[in-house]
Scaffold this active site. Structure first.
Site, PDB file in Angstrom:
ATOM      1  N   ALA A 164      44.469  36.501  41.308  1.00 11.29           N
ATOM      2  CA  ALA A 164      45.668  35.908  41.887  1.00 11.29           C
ATOM      3  C   ALA A 164      46.325  35.014  40.842  1.00 11.29           C
ATOM      4  O   ALA A 164      45.700  34.599  39.868  1.00 11.29           O
ATOM      5  CB  ALA A 164      45.308  35.098  43.126  1.00 11.29           C
ATOM      6  N   GLY A 178      40.998  37.929  43.226  1.00 10.24           N
ATOM      7  CA  GLY A 178      41.760  38.684  44.213  1.00 10.24           C
ATOM      8  C   GLY A 178      41.880  40.147  43.860  1.00 10.24           C
ATOM      9  O   GLY A 178      42.042  41.004  44.742  1.00 10.24           O
ATOM     10  N   GLU A 208      38.727  41.653  45.140  1.00 17.06           N
ATOM     11  CA  GLU A 208      38.779  41.600  46.605  1.00 17.06           C
ATOM     12  C   GLU A 208      39.624  42.737  47.156  1.00 17.06           C
ATOM     13  O   GLU A 208      39.277  43.352  48.180  1.00 17.06           O
ATOM     14  CB  GLU A 208      39.324  40.247  47.063  1.00 17.06           C
ATOM     15  CG  GLU A 208      38.334  39.113  46.824  1.00 17.06           C
ATOM     16  CD  GLU A 208      38.819  37.780  47.343  1.00 17.06           C
ATOM     17  OE1 GLU A 208      38.117  37.173  48.173  1.00 17.06           O
ATOM     18  OE2 GLU A 208      39.914  37.350  46.927  1.00 17.06           O
ATOM     19  N   GLU A 220      35.931  32.692  41.050  1.00 17.50           N
ATOM     20  CA  GLU A 220      36.554  31.539  41.701  1.00 17.50           C
ATOM     21  C   GLU A 220      35.738  30.252  41.602  1.00 17.50           C
ATOM     22  O   GLU A 220      36.300  29.154  41.529  1.00 17.50           O
ATOM     23  CB  GLU A 220      36.827  31.860  43.183  1.00 17.50           C
ATOM     24  CG  GLU A 220      37.992  32.799  43.423  1.00 17.50           C
ATOM     25  CD  GLU A 220      37.613  34.269  43.351  1.00 17.50           C
ATOM     26  OE1 GLU A 220      38.443  35.129  43.684  1.00 17.50           O
ATOM     27  OE2 GLU A 220      36.465  34.568  42.927  1.00 17.50           O
TER      28      GLU A 220
END
Length: 705
Positions: free
Chosen positions: A65, A103, A106, A126
Site C-alpha cells: 500500500a 497489501g 494480501e 507491516e
C-alpha cells in the site's frame, strides 16, 4: 494519470486481465482498490469472461500500500478489495512478478490461485512499520500455511522467495515461461471451470498440534526482549491466534482492530518517518533521480583485516566478484581464513548452505600485488587509519587502476581531500565508510571531497545499494557526519564516568531506551584501541582538546576489549558475557582524584539527555557547516550505523518529541555549568525560537561539499 486510472481491465481469450499500472512499484494508492472492485464486477457480469488474472505492469505485482496514506482517512482499505477478489464467482489468478508485499500479498492471498515468476518475492512487512497487516493477511496466510510459518513471515517482515513460497503453499505454481501474462492467462483458462473456487479463508492446511497454545506461548517468549518497546509483534501473534481459534469473520475483526489501534501510535509514526528518511537519503540534491550511473561489476579491497574482510564478504554476498590485496602472504592467508570462518559460522547456524558458501568464496580472489587489481571497476582501501599509510596506498592505486575506476577509502574520519591529493584524479576519490562488522551493518556513509565528481558519488551510492547497504552522503570533515555527531555522546559518557557514573549504569540507561546493547559493551566488541589513535591525533591538532583519561589509560594497560579479555568489562575465557570489573572502578577513581573531580550520583534521565543532547547540538553544527544535506540523513546514519532504536525514529526525530526549545534550554544550562563544549548551535537556537522541527532542517548552501 489519476490513481483510479492506474487500474486497467482488458478481456483476453475469455480471461479478464486486471493490470495494476502505478509505477515505479505499483503501490496501492487512493481509488485503486475501488477500481479493482469495478473491474471484477464488470468481468463477472460478462458471460464471455470465464476467469480473471490480476497482474502488475512492469517489474512488480504490488509492492504494498502507499505508506503515505497510513494515518490518514481512507475511503476503503485493502480488506474490502481483498474481499471482492475472494468473493468473485469466477476464479481469479494472481500473477506475481517482482514484489508482492503487504497489501500486495494480501490481494494475492485473496485470489483463488497464485502463480509467480522465479524471481518473485512475497511478504508481509507491516510489523517493521509498527503495524499488522490490515487487509486479511494474518487470517488468510495462517489458514494457508499454518501459524508457525505465518508467524515467522509476519514477525520477521522478511521477503520470501518464489521457491520457498511454493514449498510453503503460498503459491500454486512457479512458471519459467518468459511471458508471465501469457502463462497466467493459460493457467486461468485451465482452472476456469473448477467449482467451488478455492478460497484461502476456507482452508486449514496444517497439523492440529501446530495450533496448540504452546506455539503461541513459545513465540511470545522468543520476541519478548526484541519487542519490549513495540506493541505490533504481540498484536500480530494475537491476530494469528485468532485465525486458528475463531471464524474468518471474527479473526478479521481482531486484525482490523489491531491495525486501527497501531496505525497512529508514536512507534508507528517514527517507523514510517525512518522508512521515508532512508529513501530520501538516496537522493543527491540538484541531480536528476533518473540519471543513470554505471554499475560496479568488479571490485577490489586493499587490506584483509576485520574491516577489509567484512567488505569483501559484502561484495561476495551481493554477487560482485572481488579481489582482496594484502601486504604479505601471511596477512593475506589470515584474511582468507577470517572470511572462510565467517561463512562457516553462518553455515553452522543454518543461515547459509554449504553450496552458497562455496559459491561466495569462489567470488573472492586473494591477490599479492596492485597490478592484479588494475582492471577492477572500484577499489576500497581498508588499511590502518593513518594519513601516511593512506597516501602510500592511494599513490599506488593511482599508478595502476584503469581510467574511471572508483578510488574509495573506508576511513572513518580522515580528510578525503588530503587522501585524494596522493592521486592525479581527485574526482574519482570518495569515502565509503562501512561500519563494523561491514558484512552485517547496514550503513555505508559515502563521503564527498571538494573535488569528488558527482558521477563518482552516484556510482558509489549505487554500489552501496547493490551491496544491500543504506547509503547517505556526508561532506568531508573530521569524523564526517556519523562519527562527528556521535563523538560528543562518547565524550559525555567518559566524563560522566569521571564524575561518578558507571559503565553498567550508562549501558542500562541506553538499553532501556531501546538500544540492543549498551555503548560500553559495544566498545568492548569493536575495541577500545580503535578510537585511541583518533584521540591522540585530535589532541596533537588542538591544544584545547579535552583528553579522555579513563579509556586512554585502559588501552595503555592493554585492556582493549573482548579481544584481550578485558576492556570496560571483564570476560571469562570462551564467554562473551560482560562482567563489571573493579580495575575499571580503580582507574576511574584515580583519574577523579588526580584532577580533583567530585563524584556524585546520576539519574537515568540526566544520563540519557546528557549523552544525546550533546550529539543533537553537534548535528545542528554539522548542518550549519553544510556537511549534511538533511537532518533526516543524520537520523538514517544513527539508525543504521549505531543501532539507535528504530521505533524512536532517529536522533533528530527523537529530539522533536522533546521539543527544540526544551533541548536548547537544557544545553544552555549545561553551557553555564560545564563551559564552551556545551555552547548551543546557532541553528538549534533558531529552531527553538521558531518552534520548528529539527528533523526538517536542511544543510547550509553547498551541503556535502
Amino acid at each position: 494519470m489519476s490513481d483510479k486510472s492506474r487500474i486497467k481491465y482488458e478481456p483476453a481469450d475469455g480471461v479478464g486481465v486486471i493490470t495494476i499500472d502505478s509505477p515505479p512499484v505499483n503501490a496501492l494508492g487512493p481509488g485503486m482498490r475501488e477500481s479493482i472492485i469495478e473491474a471484477l464486477a464488470r468481468g463477472n457480469a460478462d458471460p464471455s469472461v470465464q476467469a480473471f488474472v490480476l497482474i502488475g505492469a512492469g517489474r512488480n505485482f504490488i509492492a504494498g500500500a502507499d505508506i503515505r496514506q497510513f494515518g490518514k482517512t481512507r475511503s476503503i482499505n485493502s480488506s474490502v478489495s481483498a474481499a471482492a477478489l475472494d468473493a468473485s464467482a469466477k476464479p481469479v489468478v494472481a500473477a506475481i512478478s517482482g514484489y508482492a508485499l503487504g497489501g500486495g500479498l494480501e490481494h494475492a492471498l485473496a485470489c483463488h490461485y497464485r502463480i509467480a515468476a522465479p524471481g518473485a518475492k512475497v511478504g508481509l512487512p507491516e510489523v517493521t512499520l509498527g503495524l499488522v497487516p490490515g487487509g486479511g493477511g494474518t487470517q488468510r496466510l495462517t489458514r494457508l500455511i499454518g501459524p508457525r510459518a505465518a508467524m515467522d513471515i509476519i514477525l520477521s517482515g522478511r521477503h520470501v522467495g518464489a521457491d520457498e513460497a511454493l514449498r510453503l503453499g503460498i503459491l500454486d505454481q512457479v512458471t519459467d515461461q518468459p511471458d508471465l501474462r501469457a502463462a497466467a492467462i493459460h493457467y486461468a483458462r485451465s482452472i476456469a471451470a473448477v467449482r467451488p473456487v478455492p478460497r484461502a479463508r476456507d482452508k486449514q492446511n496444517w497439523a492440529v498440534q501446530d495450533g496448540e497454545p504452546a506455539v503461541f506461548e513459545s513465540m511470545r517468549a522468543s520476541i519478548a526482549r526484541k519487542a519490549r518497546h513495540l506493541p505490533a509483534p504481540s498484536r500480530a501473534i494475537e491476530c494469528v491466534e485468532a485465525a486458528v481459534r475463531q471464524s474468518f469473520e471474527d479473526g478479521l475483526k481482531v486484525e482490523q482492530q489491531a491495525f486501527a489501534d497501531l496505525e497512529n501510535t508514536p512507534e508507528a509514526k517514527a517507523l514510517r518517518y525512518a522508512f521515508f528518511a532512508e529513501r530520501e537519503a538516496a537522493k543527491i540534491p540538484g541531480i536528476e533521480s533518473g540519471l543513470a550511473a554505471a554499475p560496479v561489476e568488479s571490485a577490489a579491497v586493499v587490506g584483509a583485516g576485520t574491516m577489509g574482510s567484512g567488505i569483501a564478504i559484502a561484495f561476495a554476498d551481493a554477487a560482485i566478484p572481488v579481489k582482496v590485496l594484502e601486504s604479505s602472504p601471511e596477512a593475506l592467508e589470515r584474511g582468507r581464513l577470517r572470511i572462510r570462518d565467517t561463512y562457516a559460522a553462518r553455515v553452522k547456524r543454518g543461515s547459509l548452505t554449504q553450496d552458497s558458501m562455496d559459491q561466495r568464496m569462489a567470488r573472492i580472489q586473494f591477490v599479492p600485488g596492485y597490478e592484479d587489481i588494475a582492471d577492477c571497476d572500484a577499489v576500497i582501501e581498508a588499511v590502518f587509519e593513518r594519513m601516511d599509510v593512506k597516501h602510500q596506498v592511494f599513490g599506488k592505486l593511482d599508478a595502476v587502476m584503469k581510467p574511471g575506476a572508483l578510488l574509495l577509502t573506508n576511513s572513518s574520519a580522515l580528510d578525503i581531500d588530503q587522501i585524494a591529493s596522493a592521486t592525479g584524479r581527485p574526482g574519482d576519490v570518495a569515502g565509503t565508510h562501512f561500519f563494523a562488522p561491514a558484512n552485517v551493518m547496514k550503513l555505508c556513509e559515502v563521503v564527498r571531497g571538494e573535488r569528488t565528481a558527482v558521477a563518482t558519488l552516484q556510482r558509489a551510492m549505487k554500489m552501496g545499494r547493490a551491496m544491500g547497504k543504506v547509503c547517505a552522503i556526508a561532506g568531508s570533515c573530521d569524523g564526517f557526519i556519523a562519527n562527528r555527531s556521535r563523538a560528543p555522546m562518547m565524550t559525555e559518557m567518559m566524563l560522566m564516568l569521571e564524575e561518578g557514573a558507571t559503565p553498567r549504569q550508562i549501558d542500562k540507561v541506553m538499553t532501556d531506551f531501546g538500544y540492543p546493547m549498551g555503548p560500553f559493551a559495544v566498545n568492548d566488541i569493536s575495541g577500545l584501541d580503535v578510537s585511541y589513535e583518533g584521540r591522540k591525533r585530535r589532541a596533537l591538532a588542538n591544544p584545547e582538546y579535552r583528553k579522555l583519561h579513563v579509556p586512554d589509560r585502559l588501552v595503555e594497560m592493554g585492556r582493549k576489549g573482548q579481544k584481550t579479555g578485558a576492556g570496560w568489562y571483564r570476560y571469562e575465557k570462551g564467554d562473551r558475557t560482560p562482567h563489571p570489573d573493579d580495575v575499571v572502578a580503580q582507574v576511574v577513581a584515580a583519574v577523579a582524584k588526580e584532577f580533583g573531580i567530585e563524584q556524585r550520583t546520576f539519574s537515568d534521565e540526566e544520563i540519557l539527555h546528557r549523552v544525546l543532547f550533546a550529539s543533537i547540538n553537534e548535528a545542528c553544527k554539522i548542518l550549519e557547516d553544510g556537511k549534511a544535506y538533511r537532518a533526516s540523513d543524520i537520523d538514517v546514519m544513527w539508525l543504521n550505523g549505531f543501532g539507535f532504536p528504530r521505533h524512536r525514529g532517529g536522533l533528530m526525530y527523537w529530539a522533536d518529541t522533546i521539543g527544540a526549545s526544551g533541548v536548547h534550554r537544557q544545553i544552555s544550562d549545561w553551557a553555564r555549568r560545564y563551559g564552551k563544549r556545551w555552547i548551543p548551535s546557532r541553528l538549534l537556537a533558531d529552531v527553538a525560537a521558531s518552534k520548528g522541527n529539527l528533523r526538517e532542517l536542511q544543510g547550509a548552501q553547498g551541503a556535502g561539499a
